[in-house]
Design a protein around this motif. Structure first.
Motif, PDB file in Angstrom:
ATOM      1  N   PHE A 106      -0.786  -0.192  -0.071  1.00 56.02           N
ATOM      2  CA  PHE A 106       0.654  -0.220  -0.789  1.00 56.02           C
ATOM      3  C   PHE A 106       1.272  -0.993  -0.157  1.00 56.02           C
ATOM      4  CE2 PHE A 106      -0.779   4.278  -0.530  1.00 56.02           C
ATOM      5  CZ  PHE A 106      -0.784   4.592  -1.885  1.00 56.02           C
ATOM      6  N   GLY A 107       0.932  -2.089   0.830  1.00 58.45           N
ATOM      7  CA  GLY A 107       1.747  -3.286   1.367  1.00 58.45           C
ATOM      8  C   GLY A 107       1.335  -4.297   0.321  1.00 58.45           C
ATOM      9  N   VAL A 108       2.515  -5.554   0.500  1.00 63.77           N
ATOM     10  CA  VAL A 108       2.406  -6.664  -0.363  1.00 63.77           C
ATOM     11  C   VAL A 108       2.751  -7.966   0.732  1.00 63.77           C
ATOM     12  CG1 VAL A 108       3.834  -8.122  -2.134  1.00 63.77           C
ATOM     13  CG2 VAL A 108       3.672  -5.682  -2.177  1.00 63.77           C
ATOM     14  N   SER A 109       1.665  -8.806   0.715  1.00 66.25           N
ATOM     15  CA  SER A 109       1.624  -9.913   1.603  1.00 66.25           C
ATOM     16  C   SER A 109       2.402 -10.834   1.139  1.00 66.25           C
ATOM     17  CB  SER A 109       0.069 -10.285   1.891  1.00 66.25           C
ATOM     18  OG  SER A 109      -0.042 -10.965   0.677  1.00 66.25           O
ATOM     19  N   ARG A 110       2.981 -11.748   1.961  1.00 60.82           N
ATOM     20  CA  ARG A 110       3.676 -13.157   1.514  1.00 60.82           C
ATOM     21  C   ARG A 110       3.119 -13.921   0.523  1.00 60.82           C
ATOM     22  NH1 ARG A 110       6.085 -15.264   7.519  1.00 60.82           N
ATOM     23  NH2 ARG A 110       7.154 -13.410   8.009  1.00 60.82           N
ATOM     24  N   ASN A 111       1.807 -14.039   0.725  1.00 61.43           N
ATOM     25  CA  ASN A 111       1.121 -14.989  -0.457  1.00 61.43           C
ATOM     26  C   ASN A 111       1.242 -14.163  -1.648  1.00 61.43           C
ATOM     27  OD1 ASN A 111       0.397 -17.120   1.176  1.00 61.43           O
ATOM     28  ND2 ASN A 111      -1.743 -15.985   1.666  1.00 61.43           N
ATOM     29  N   GLU A 112       1.105 -12.667  -1.957  1.00 63.03           N
ATOM     30  CA  GLU A 112       1.228 -11.890  -3.013  1.00 63.03           C
ATOM     31  C   GLU A 112       2.844 -12.082  -3.503  1.00 63.03           C
ATOM     32  OE1 GLU A 112      -1.903  -8.266  -2.930  1.00 63.03           O
ATOM     33  OE2 GLU A 112      -0.380  -8.349  -1.281  1.00 63.03           O
ATOM     34  N   SER A 113       3.744 -12.060  -2.589  1.00 65.62           N
ATOM     35  CA  SER A 113       5.059 -11.817  -2.996  1.00 65.62           C
ATOM     36  C   SER A 113       5.424 -13.144  -3.869  1.00 65.62           C
ATOM     37  CB  SER A 113       6.097 -11.680  -1.541  1.00 65.62           C
ATOM     38  OG  SER A 113       7.177 -11.933  -2.068  1.00 65.62           O
ATOM     39  N   ARG A 114       5.067 -14.394  -3.215  1.00 65.83           N
ATOM     40  CA  ARG A 114       5.229 -15.543  -3.961  1.00 65.83           C
ATOM     41  C   ARG A 114       4.571 -15.779  -5.096  1.00 65.83           C
ATOM     42  NH1 ARG A 114       4.552 -17.852   1.602  1.00 65.83           N
ATOM     43  NH2 ARG A 114       2.084 -18.072   1.094  1.00 65.83           N
ATOM     44  N   ARG A 115       3.429 -15.270  -5.420  1.00 64.79           N
ATOM     45  CA  ARG A 115       2.708 -15.134  -6.806  1.00 64.79           C
ATOM     46  C   ARG A 115       3.455 -14.301  -7.688  1.00 64.79           C
ATOM     47  NH1 ARG A 115      -2.098 -14.543  -3.898  1.00 64.79           N
ATOM     48  NH2 ARG A 115      -2.547 -12.251  -4.804  1.00 64.79           N
ATOM     49  N   SER A 116       3.688 -13.075  -7.195  1.00 61.71           N
ATOM     50  CA  SER A 116       4.259 -12.137  -8.201  1.00 61.71           C
ATOM     51  C   SER A 116       5.651 -12.073  -8.359  1.00 61.71           C
ATOM     52  CB  SER A 116       3.808 -10.615  -7.672  1.00 61.71           C
ATOM     53  OG  SER A 116       4.169 -10.235  -6.320  1.00 61.71           O
ATOM     54  N   GLY A 117       6.394 -12.466  -7.201  1.00 63.09           N
ATOM     55  CA  GLY A 117       7.938 -12.078  -7.246  1.00 63.09           C
ATOM     56  C   GLY A 117       8.359 -10.784  -6.663  1.00 63.09           C
ATOM     57  N   LEU A 118       7.507 -10.072  -6.316  1.00 62.83           N
ATOM     58  CA  LEU A 118       7.777  -8.722  -5.632  1.00 62.83           C
ATOM     59  C   LEU A 118       8.173  -9.209  -4.105  1.00 62.83           C
ATOM     60  CD1 LEU A 118       4.714  -6.547  -6.788  1.00 62.83           C
ATOM     61  CD2 LEU A 118       7.147  -6.320  -7.577  1.00 62.83           C
ATOM     62  N   ASP A 119       9.163  -8.218  -3.326  1.00 61.50           N
ATOM     63  CA  ASP A 119       9.311  -8.381  -2.140  1.00 61.50           C
ATOM     64  C   ASP A 119       8.068  -8.375  -1.217  1.00 61.50           C
ATOM     65  OD1 ASP A 119      11.946  -8.830  -2.746  1.00 61.50           O
ATOM     66  OD2 ASP A 119      12.467  -6.694  -2.591  1.00 61.50           O
ATOM     67  N   ASP A 120       7.841  -9.003  -0.113  1.00 63.09           N
ATOM     68  CA  ASP A 120       6.946  -8.724   0.699  1.00 63.09           C
ATOM     69  C   ASP A 120       7.014  -7.312   1.294  1.00 63.09           C
ATOM     70  OD1 ASP A 120       7.662  -9.513   3.997  1.00 63.09           O
ATOM     71  OD2 ASP A 120       8.843 -10.760   2.014  1.00 63.09           O
ATOM     72  N   TYR A 121       6.016  -6.524   1.790  1.00 61.81           N
ATOM     73  CA  TYR A 121       6.344  -5.320   2.410  1.00 61.81           C
ATOM     74  C   TYR A 121       5.245  -4.947   3.269  1.00 61.81           C
ATOM     75  CZ  TYR A 121       7.430  -0.325   2.225  1.00 61.81           C
ATOM     76  OH  TYR A 121       7.309   1.160   2.686  1.00 61.81           O
ATOM     77  N   ASP A 122       5.496  -4.456   4.487  1.00 58.45           N
ATOM     78  CA  ASP A 122       4.435  -4.246   5.531  1.00 58.45           C
ATOM     79  C   ASP A 122       4.834  -2.825   5.999  1.00 58.45           C
ATOM     80  OD1 ASP A 122       2.678  -4.127   7.367  1.00 58.45           O
ATOM     81  OD2 ASP A 122       3.737  -5.320   8.874  1.00 58.45           O
ATOM     82  N   PRO A 123       4.206  -1.617   5.326  1.00 54.81           N
ATOM     83  CA  PRO A 123       4.486  -0.125   5.622  1.00 54.81           C
ATOM     84  C   PRO A 123       4.052   0.144   7.046  1.00 54.81           C
ATOM     85  CG  PRO A 123       2.918  -0.313   3.986  1.00 54.81           C
ATOM     86  CD  PRO A 123       3.344  -1.692   4.126  1.00 54.81           C
ATOM     87  N   GLU A 124       4.422   1.300   7.430  1.00 51.23           N
ATOM     88  CA  GLU A 124       3.924   1.752   8.711  1.00 51.23           C
ATOM     89  C   GLU A 124       2.983   3.033   8.342  1.00 51.23           C
ATOM     90  OE1 GLU A 124       7.021   2.403  11.782  1.00 51.23           O
ATOM     91  OE2 GLU A 124       7.341   0.085  11.798  1.00 51.23           O
ATOM     92  N   ASP A 125       2.899   3.895   9.262  1.00 55.23           N
ATOM     93  CA  ASP A 125       2.114   5.068   9.085  1.00 55.23           C
ATOM     94  C   ASP A 125       3.168   6.183   8.550  1.00 55.23           C
ATOM     95  OD1 ASP A 125       3.270   5.175  11.747  1.00 55.23           O
ATOM     96  OD2 ASP A 125       2.721   7.251  11.625  1.00 55.23           O
ATOM     97  N   GLY A 126       2.320   7.105   7.956  1.00 51.91           N
ATOM     98  CA  GLY A 126       3.350   8.206   7.197  1.00 51.91           C
ATOM     99  C   GLY A 126       2.601   9.519   6.901  1.00 51.91           C
ATOM    100  N   ASP A 179      -1.169   3.150   9.649  1.00 52.72           N
ATOM    101  CA  ASP A 179      -0.335   1.855   9.210  1.00 52.72           C
ATOM    102  C   ASP A 179      -1.425   1.007   8.398  1.00 52.72           C
ATOM    103  OD1 ASP A 179      -1.621   1.542  11.371  1.00 52.72           O
ATOM    104  OD2 ASP A 179       0.074   0.189  12.344  1.00 52.72           O
ATOM    105  N   ASN A 180      -2.422   0.837   8.947  1.00 53.40           N
ATOM    106  CA  ASN A 180      -3.290  -0.265   8.269  1.00 53.40           C
ATOM    107  C   ASN A 180      -3.866   0.531   6.796  1.00 53.40           C
ATOM    108  OD1 ASN A 180      -3.659  -1.843  10.301  1.00 53.40           O
ATOM    109  ND2 ASN A 180      -5.344  -0.832  11.167  1.00 53.40           N
TER     110      ASN A 180
END
Length: 248
Positions: A174-194, A167-168
């Protein structure tokens, strides 16, 4: 530069089966390759690839990795290894306006164990490694079954396998933090392992005692954790390469 690094990693992984069973101790060469990254609007192009492989009784070098054997016989090969993981994300390398507002993701040095088990029906190839530079704090586990077929000077090595990203690892690349989401307009995203299943094929033809031409390819089906990332617009990743080597 980032495109070259990503491609070099893929080539190193795809050619590992051939390198592990090399005919000579040292081979060098040059080739060209093409890789398709999962990030949105990354330009794809053919790039040159240097090739260096060494297989000794105690040490080995394959592409971007090197290792020391703690067990090495005709059936089983266990080694402590390290390799440079060149996968990275540079916002300026994307033509997508939102991705250009995200944070940079760095490459890193991975270290762990690799193991190969040889049988008459093929061979198992697996490795487990973790980040050593505190960049992504992730773990990668790769496992595959391959079969080496030789007919005269032609050798084919098809394989099927899967790579597990912790997951790390997925969150960092591939994750998007809340700060990045506010800057970019993308949804924040916190993936798990895969798991990312793949098929690969390496082909080589020995033109003489020293010269060999090769070609390799890999098709990877990305996990849902990666595909669902707002940074990604593909469900797969691909790699093709070809070149010539000289064996000493």
């Amino acid at each position: 530069m980032s495109k070259f690094k990503f491609l070099a990693l893929g080539v190193a992984m795809a050619s590992m089966s051939a390198a592990a069973l090399a005919e000579g101790p040292l081979s060098i060469g040059v080739g060209a390759g093409w890789a398709d990254t999962p990030y949105k609007e990354y330009d794809q192009k053919v790039v040159p690839i240097p090739v260096i492989n060494y297989e000794g009784d105690n040490f080995w070098v394959r592409g971007l990795g090197a290792g020391y054997y703690v067990w090495n016989d005709q059936t089983d090969k266990l080694s402590i290894m390290a390799y440079y993981l060149p996968f990275q994300f540079k916002p300026k390398d994307s033509d997508d306006d939102q991705l250009r507002r995200l944070d940079k993701r760095k490459s890193t040095l991975m270290a762990g164990l690799s193991y190969t088990h040889l049988t008459q029906y093929g061979f198992l190839r697996t490795s487990l490694a973790g980040d050593t530079l505190d960049n992504n704090n992730g773990i990668l586990w790769d496992i595959a079954w391959l079969y080496r077929y030789t007919n005269g000077n032609l050798t084919l090595t098809p394989g099927i396998g899967a790579e597990w990203n912790s997951d790390n690892m997925n969150e960092y690349y591939f994750g998007v933090s809340r700060n990045e989401s506010r800057r970019s307009g993308l949804d924040d995203y916190d993936p798990e392992d895969g798991w990312n299943p793949y098929v690969e094929l390496t082909a080589s033809y020995r033109m003489s005692d020293n010269w060999t031409v090769y070609g390799s390819g890999r098709y990877t089906r990305l996990s849902d954790e990666i595909k669902d990332s707002p940074m990604v617009d593909k469900s797969w990743a691909g790699l093709l390469s070809a070149g010539v080597t000289y064996t000493f």
